[in-house]
Design a protein around this motif. Structure first.
Motif, PDB file in Angstrom:
ATOM      1  N   ARG A  61       0.856  -1.171   0.000  1.00 39.57           N
ATOM      2  CA  ARG A  61       0.000   0.000   0.000  1.00 39.57           C
ATOM      3  C   ARG A  61       0.897   1.228   0.000  1.00 39.57           C
ATOM      4  O   ARG A  61       2.105   1.140   0.268  1.00 39.57           O
ATOM      5  CB  ARG A  61      -0.917   0.017   1.213  1.00 39.57           C
TER       6      ARG A  61
ATOM      7  N   VAL B  10      -6.772  -3.419  -1.101  1.00 41.03           N
ATOM      8  CA  VAL B  10      -6.780  -2.656   0.156  1.00 41.03           C
ATOM      9  C   VAL B  10      -8.101  -1.942   0.336  1.00 41.03           C
ATOM     10  O   VAL B  10      -8.714  -1.948   1.374  1.00 41.03           O
ATOM     11  CB  VAL B  10      -5.639  -1.627   0.169  1.00 41.03           C
ATOM     12  N   LEU B  11      -8.577  -1.328  -0.714  1.00 39.30           N
ATOM     13  CA  LEU B  11      -9.816  -0.566  -0.643  1.00 39.30           C
ATOM     14  C   LEU B  11     -10.551  -0.760  -1.954  1.00 39.30           C
ATOM     15  O   LEU B  11     -10.163  -1.606  -2.746  1.00 39.30           O
ATOM     16  CB  LEU B  11      -9.484   0.917  -0.395  1.00 39.30           C
ATOM     17  N   ASP B  64      -3.413  -3.005   6.641  1.00 42.81           N
ATOM     18  CA  ASP B  64      -4.227  -2.874   5.434  1.00 42.81           C
ATOM     19  C   ASP B  64      -4.841  -1.484   5.337  1.00 42.81           C
ATOM     20  O   ASP B  64      -4.862  -0.876   4.281  1.00 42.81           O
ATOM     21  CB  ASP B  64      -5.344  -3.924   5.427  1.00 42.81           C
ATOM     22  N   ARG B  65      -5.325  -0.980   6.455  1.00 44.67           N
ATOM     23  CA  ARG B  65      -5.906   0.361   6.472  1.00 44.67           C
ATOM     24  C   ARG B  65      -5.332   1.197   7.622  1.00 44.67           C
ATOM     25  O   ARG B  65      -5.066   2.378   7.461  1.00 44.67           O
ATOM     26  CB  ARG B  65      -7.425   0.287   6.630  1.00 44.67           C
ATOM     27  N   TYR B  75      -6.463   5.819   9.795  1.00 44.24           N
ATOM     28  CA  TYR B  75      -7.197   4.733   9.147  1.00 44.24           C
ATOM     29  C   TYR B  75      -7.499   5.200   7.731  1.00 44.24           C
ATOM     30  O   TYR B  75      -8.200   6.186   7.533  1.00 44.24           O
ATOM     31  CB  TYR B  75      -8.483   4.452   9.920  1.00 44.24           C
ATOM     32  N   THR B  76      -6.958   4.492   6.744  1.00 41.10           N
ATOM     33  CA  THR B  76      -7.117   4.907   5.353  1.00 41.10           C
ATOM     34  C   THR B  76      -8.425   4.406   4.784  1.00 41.10           C
ATOM     35  O   THR B  76      -8.701   3.208   4.797  1.00 41.10           O
ATOM     36  CB  THR B  76      -5.949   4.381   4.508  1.00 41.10           C
ATOM     37  N   TYR B  78      -9.498   5.408   1.563  1.00 38.24           N
ATOM     38  CA  TYR B  78      -9.359   5.279   0.120  1.00 38.24           C
ATOM     39  C   TYR B  78      -7.910   5.503  -0.264  1.00 38.24           C
ATOM     40  O   TYR B  78      -7.278   6.446   0.196  1.00 38.24           O
ATOM     41  CB  TYR B  78     -10.254   6.299  -0.584  1.00 38.24           C
ATOM     42  N   ASP B  79      -7.388   4.617  -1.108  1.00 36.28           N
ATOM     43  CA  ASP B  79      -5.995   4.714  -1.523  1.00 36.28           C
ATOM     44  C   ASP B  79      -5.890   4.337  -2.983  1.00 36.28           C
ATOM     45  O   ASP B  79      -6.223   3.215  -3.370  1.00 36.28           O
ATOM     46  CB  ASP B  79      -5.131   3.792  -0.661  1.00 36.28           C
ATOM     47  N   SER B  84      -5.367   9.774  -1.788  1.00 34.93           N
ATOM     48  CA  SER B  84      -5.762   8.970  -0.647  1.00 34.93           C
ATOM     49  C   SER B  84      -6.579   9.834   0.295  1.00 34.93           C
ATOM     50  O   SER B  84      -6.484  11.068   0.291  1.00 34.93           O
ATOM     51  CB  SER B  84      -4.548   8.398   0.074  1.00 34.93           C
ATOM     52  N   SER B  86      -7.914   9.698   4.424  1.00 36.58           N
ATOM     53  CA  SER B  86      -7.755   8.970   5.686  1.00 36.58           C
ATOM     54  C   SER B  86      -8.354   9.753   6.835  1.00 36.58           C
ATOM     55  O   SER B  86      -8.459  10.986   6.794  1.00 36.58           O
ATOM     56  CB  SER B  86      -6.266   8.724   5.987  1.00 36.58           C
TER      57      SER B  86
END
Lengths: 72, 281
Positions: A61, B10-11, B64-65, B75-76, B78-79, B84, B86
């Motif tokens: 990521r 991830v997203l 992951d987030r 805390y993400t 959208y990436d 991005s 968060s």
């Protein structure tokens, strides 16, 4: 019949007087495993199958973007 | 029997990351680095000590987030390769001027690095002898009042284009000390990027009146409004080998008038410089 894993000699499960069976086990592995089914008495190899690792599950990521960070 | 393992996205969008991208990191890993060099953090608040920057640790973790980035965590949501979004929590940085042992004096971020240009103070002409008894008492309270550790929570949006990076944060104090707000905007522009990199960053931080009052004001003595602190930075980066990177930067920030005019603030602008290397473990 006995089922075993070549790379994991400590793992073996046998059935007496059964023509089919199910054996469930949780494993973690990073290289191929060979699963064998043998006759319990004669130890004759009945069937062999390879459980192949196709691709490692590494995820990536983006790092956090920080325009004002001074040390990155 | 064939076992096929596939990566989880991830997203919602494909984030476009792989192990060869220097802007990407393996999920579930820690990163540690240590800056070694010569630099200084000085304090615009009266009587503040200059803090040398010799060894500055940095660390981060990316799930992951969820992520940890020194004293920030987030805390993400959208990436993607371009942008991005968060949720983040970040410590209120002004405390570094009042508490030498604030962790932000050790895990240093840009906003916390200050050094004095030696310019004359621009307070409202507060001279102790001119104050009445109540004002003098309030001034003492302002000087000695404890500024506690606070955290601000909110949103962070980053957008990249043509090598530049734009970022906007909007944060609200969530630890119950002053309920103030802070907005941060920055644009990083690459000036040269080959074997070594030269970049410029322009930005500003807006601090609400409640936040400014908590650190720099006192009732019936000095009740400030909100403040806007613009800044500019130039940085030079040169990888030396797989582990070491040479880093040189200069960072200039102008304090908003409501901060600069506080009776406990002696400088109205700040300059930060650092020369050294960063070692990545």
């Amino acid at each position: 019949m006995c089922v075993s894993i070549v790379e994991r000699p400590e793992i073996e499960h046998c059935w007496d007087n059964y023509r089919e069976g199910t054996y469930s086990i949780k494993l973690t592995f990073s290289s191929d495993l060979v699963v064998e089914l043998r006759d319990k008495e004669a130890r004759e190899l009945l069937v062999s199958e390879t459980l192949a690792v196709v691709r490692e599950m590494l995820r990536y990521r983006h790092k956090r973007r920080k325009p004002w960070n001074l040390f990155q | 029997m064939l076992l096929s393992l596939t990566g989880w996205p991830v997203l919602a969008a494909d984030n476009g990351c792989d192990k060869d991208d220097p802007n990407c990191v393996q999920v579930g890993t820690w990163q540690f680095s240590l800056a070694v060099g010569l630099g200084a953090r000085s304090n615009p608040v009266e009587g503040g000590d200059t803090i040398p920057l010799v060894l500055v640790p940095q660390f981060s973790y990316y799930g992951d987030r969820f992520f940890i980035d020194n004293l920030d965590f987030g805390y993400t949501l959208y990436d993607s390769p371009k942008q991005s979004f968060s949720l983040i929590a970040s410590p209120g940085y002004d405390r570094v001027f009042f508490q030498r042992n604030d962790l932000q004096n050790f895990f240093v971020e840009s906003a916390g690095l200050q050094t004095s240009l030696g310019l004359p103070g621009t307070g409202l002409g507060f001279v102790d002898d001119d104050l009445g008894d109540e004002e003098r008492l309030n001034l003492q309270v302002l000087r000695e009042r404890e500024r506690r550790v606070t955290y601000l929570g909110g949103l962070e949006w980053s957008y990249g284009f043509d090598g530049a990076q734009l970022q906007f944060n909007y944060l609200h104090e969530v630890t119950g000390e002053h309920h103030g707000d802070e907005a941060r905007l920055a644009l990083a522009i690459p000036l040269y990027s080959q074997r070594w990199q030269l970049a410029a960053t322009l930005g500003a931080t807006w601090k609400s009146d409640r936040l400014v009052s908590y650190y720099y004001g006192e009732k019936r003595l000095y009740e400030p409004g909100s403040a806007v602190n613009p800044f500019a930075r130039v940085s030079y980066t040169r990888p030396l080998n797989e582990k070491w990177t040479l880093r040189i930067f200069g960072h200039y920030q102008k304090l908003g008038s409501s901060i600069a005019n506080s009776p406990i603030v002696e400088e109205d602008d700040v300059l930060t410089v650092f020369v050294g290397g960063v070692y990545s473990f």
